[in-house]
Motif scaffolding. Structure first.
Motif, short mmCIF file in Angstrom:
data_model
loop_
_atom_site.label_atom_id
_atom_site.label_comp_id
_atom_site.label_asym_id
_atom_site.label_seq_id
_atom_site.Cartn_x
_atom_site.Cartn_y
_atom_site.Cartn_z
N VAL A 287 0.86 -1.18 0.00
CA VAL A 287 0.00 0.00 0.00
C VAL A 287 0.90 1.23 0.00
CG1 VAL A 287 -1.81 1.27 1.20
CG2 VAL A 287 -1.80 -1.24 1.26
N ASP A 293 -2.87 7.52 8.65
CA ASP A 293 -3.69 6.47 9.24
C ASP A 293 -4.03 5.35 8.27
OD1 ASP A 293 -5.26 8.02 7.64
OD2 ASP A 293 -7.00 8.06 8.99
N ALA A 295 -2.27 2.80 7.11
CA ALA A 295 -1.85 1.47 7.55
C ALA A 295 -2.81 0.91 8.58
CB ALA A 295 -0.43 1.54 8.12
N MET A 298 -6.25 -0.06 6.89
CA MET A 298 -6.18 -1.29 6.09
C MET A 298 -6.09 -2.52 7.00
SD MET A 298 -6.44 -0.33 2.96
CE MET A 298 -5.92 -1.76 2.04
N LYS A 299 -5.31 -2.41 8.06
CA LYS A 299 -5.18 -3.56 8.97
C LYS A 299 -6.49 -3.85 9.69
CE LYS A 299 -0.21 -3.05 9.80
NZ LYS A 299 0.84 -2.69 10.79
N PHE A 313 0.25 -7.32 4.41
CA PHE A 313 0.37 -5.93 3.95
C PHE A 313 1.75 -5.36 4.31
CE2 PHE A 313 -4.23 -6.35 4.04
CZ PHE A 313 -4.62 -5.66 2.90
N ILE A 314 2.31 -4.58 3.39
CA ILE A 314 3.47 -3.74 3.67
C ILE A 314 3.12 -2.33 3.19
CG2 ILE A 314 5.23 -5.54 3.65
CD1 ILE A 314 5.81 -4.94 0.76
N PHE A 315 3.77 -1.30 3.78
CA PHE A 315 3.32 0.07 3.54
C PHE A 315 4.50 0.99 3.18
CE2 PHE A 315 0.39 -2.00 6.40
CZ PHE A 315 -0.85 -1.69 5.86
#
Length: 662
Positions: A287, A293, A295, A298-299, A313-315
């Motif tokens: 992402v 906000d 991250a 999405m979590k 997920f990685i950001f």
């Protein structure tokens, strides 16, 4: 030619290539004690300022481009009145020669070649160099340390500044007509990278189909400014499918702005025809958004998928961070990217994703939902476009759809990789027959077949095995097999086994004897050419001893099935005779029984060598040596065709055909 060193240090040994512009010699650099390729301007062009300028320009163009897939230049100078260029000496052959033997290639074979050429073009275009004469004859498949590496040759017609005409004072046309872009054919001098991409697309088309995408009449229309569509490649090779048709429809658009925007984008699009997958794991989603906000949101929204190890997920906060994360996580499947971000915005990031990960799918997520942004994102390769504020059910559905697409493609790739690995050890034709055999009730079916067996044995290789370092000996042997095996398989031969320093191949089906002889003659010629280029110390200097025999064979699976060890092979007198003929053949001899001569339809030149006694049986066998294939008598059609420009002949206006480095 004077025997004194060129430039005070280069000793000419022998001429290895040449054309209207100049000649290329194998030379020894006395100072560094290494062999090099030395190019000299043709003597009849020494008085031409334009020719001398082009010659110097070639050296400058190559020197600008630092890439392992571009032939490297070591030196440039003028010896008296004679300009010269010193380049790395390569062993191998160009793609034109390879294409003439194999007729066409599979997409899986073309893809790695394309990616190597792409890296060369990307470096050249970044350095402001437009090649202007890309064609199979200028793409050299070099054999370096036992591996094959594509090298782009001949920058003799290159422009040195993208989008300018500074490298071409002469307004006349230059290039090879069948590969020239419409703008190049129309005499435009301010050419851009898209002109080279057109030429590369024609090369790809020829490699895949064996034909050109446009007829001679269509080329005239393109030169006149018409917008034409290339012949769909699937109409020539149906298995290429509609995806290949769409690829070439875009790559060969008359309008440069409608083609692929870069060599990398073009390579990535071609790779999408061959995509596949890896073993099941959590889908990795990157992402890219500068909202602090994002991250957390999405979590929270996908916490169940994260808990079930479905999503990982990685950001990143901007495009620069995202590119670095892609380098660290090459297994990334999907990217969700905003458009408006600091340091590197989403559209710039989208244009550079292919540099790092050409196969990842990017979904743009942005509050800027006007059609121009959507259109620009899609043109740069976005897989989908979502509008903020996000409807998370829509996002969930879009992610599932995209990941399903990626998963299906990756499964295809895994199957391709496994098949390629299996076929590295077992020929594909053998695989199919073994599958048929093990599915049979007894699982070890045998059959009688008509076939030709060829034994190709390295001449006097035992001393190498005894005296050389083990790694060096194996590399030397495999270098020869890398040349021999493609010649066998490209003509329908199946490599049955490697026996020490020999290879045994079996040819079945219509015309198996003629195809086997053609393969052996071609392999011998390739080895002779490489030996000539490399000299006495070349790994190809040994030569080969070849024996062929043809007739009825027993074919089937042999071994101990209970122990899990089976081999699929052929048995019979034909195998024994071919092996014996190879054992008595001299260097570069191809031996057959006299009786086979009547089956060759006078297509091959043969010389009678008398009778020899077979070991053990004491039987007398009359043998012939096959020295070559007879030349066909030219027909009226051939004579007429020769008047037309050759498919490889550049327009001889500023200069004749640029030379090929060896």
């Amino acid at each position: 030619m004077s025997e004194r060193p060129i430039g005070g240090r280069y000793i000419l040994e022998r001429r290895i290539a040449g054309g209207g512009m100049g000649t290329i010699w194998r030379a020894l650099d006395e100072q560094l004690q290494r062999h090099v390729a030395l190019k000299l301007l043709a003597s009849h062009r020494l008085s031409s300022p334009g020719a001398r300028q082009l010659f110097a320009q070639e050296a400058k163009a190559v020197a600008r481009v630092h890439n392992p897939h571009v032939v490297q230049i070591h030196d440039y100078g003028i010896d008296g009145e004679m300009p010269y260029i010193v380049m790395e000496l390569l062993e191998g052959e160009d793609l034109e020669a390879l294409l003439e033997r194999r007729q066409r290639f599979t997409p899986a074979t073309v893809a790695p070649l394309l990616h190597q050429v792409t890296r060369a073009l990307t470096a050249a275009h970044a350095a402001g160099v437009i090649h202007r004469d890309l064609k199979p004859a200028n793409l050299f498949l070099a054999r370096i340390d036992g591996e094959e590496l594509v090298k782009v040759l001949d920058f003799g017609l290159a422009l040195l500044n993208v989008g300018s005409d500074s490298g071409s004072e002469n307004k006349e046309l230059a290039g090879t007509p069948r590969y020239m872009s419409p703008e190049q054919m129309q005499g435009q001098r301010a050419l851009g990278p898209s002109s080279d991409l057109w030429s590369l697309a024609v090369v790809l088309y020829r490699l895949l189909t064996g034909q050109f995408p446009f007829s001679a009449d269509a080329l005239d229309a393109l030169r006149a400014g018409a917008s034409l569509t290339a012949t769909p490649p699937s109409s020539i090779v149906p298995e290429l499918g509609a995806e290949a048709d769409a690829f070439f429809a875009r790559a060969l658009m008359a309008d440069p702005s409608q083609r692929f925007s870069s060599a990398r984008e073009m390579a990535a699009a071609f790779s999408s025809l061959l995509l596949g997958g890896k073993p099941t794991r959590a889908a990795k989603i990157l992402v890219v958004d500068d909202e602090p906000d994002m991250a957390l949101v999405m979590k929270q929204r996908f916490r169940k998928q994260i808990q079930d190890s479905l999503y990982d997920f990685i950001f990143a906060a901007n495009g620069e961070e995202a590119l670095e994360l892609l380098r660290q996580h090459p297994e990334t499947d999907v990217v969700l990217s905003d458009l408006n971000m600091p340091k590197m915005d989403g559209l710039t990031f989208l244009g550079r994703v292919g540099e790092v990960h050409p196969l990842v799918k990017v979904i743009i997520v942005s509050a800027y939902s006007d059609m121009s942004n959507i259109r620009m994102a899609m043109n740069r390769g976005a897989f989908d476009f979502l509008v903020k504020p996000l409807n998370f059910q829509d996002l969930k559905t879009t992610l599932e759809k995209t990941l399903k697409h990626v998963s299906e493609m990756r499964r295809m790739l895994r199957s391709t990789e496994e098949n390629d690995l299996l076929r590295m050890f077992v020929h594909g034709g053998v695989v199919e027959r073994v599958l048929s055999a093990v599915r049979a009730p007894l699982g070890m079916a045998g059959e009688r077949v008509e076939a030709t067996v060829a034994f190709i044995d390295m001449k006097d290789f035992a001393p190498v095995i005894r005296d050389d370092h083990p790694e060096a000996a194996i590399q030397r042997l495999n270098a020869n097999f890398e040349v021999i095996v493609p010649e066998l398989t490209s003509r329908g031969g199946v490599v049955d086994k490697f026996i020490g320093d020999a290879v045994m191949a079996v040819f079945r089906g219509q015309g198996h004897l003629g195809r086997a002889l053609d393969a052996c003659l071609s392999a011998r010629q390739q080895l002779r050419t490489l030996a000539f280029r490399g000299g006495e110390q070349s790994p190809y200097a040994h030569g080969v001893c070849i024996g062929l025999d043809s007739g009825e064979l027993l074919s089937g699976s042999i071994g101990a099935r209970a122990l899990g060890r089976l081999d699929y092979t052929v048995l019979g007198d034909v195998v024994n005779t071919a092996a014996w003929l190879a054992s008595i053949a001299g260097k570069d001899q191809i031996l057959i029984r006299e009786e086979l001569g009547t089956r060759l339809d006078s297509s091959f030149e043969c010389t009678a060598l008398g009778a020899r006694q077979t070991p053990g049986s004491g039987l007398s066998v009359r043998i012939h040596e096959v020295t070559g294939r007879k030349q066909a008598v030219p027909t009226a059609a051939d004579s007429t065709a020769s008047v037309a420009p050759s498919k490889e002949s550049p327009v001889p206006l500023m200069a004749a055909a640029p030379d090929r480095n060896a």
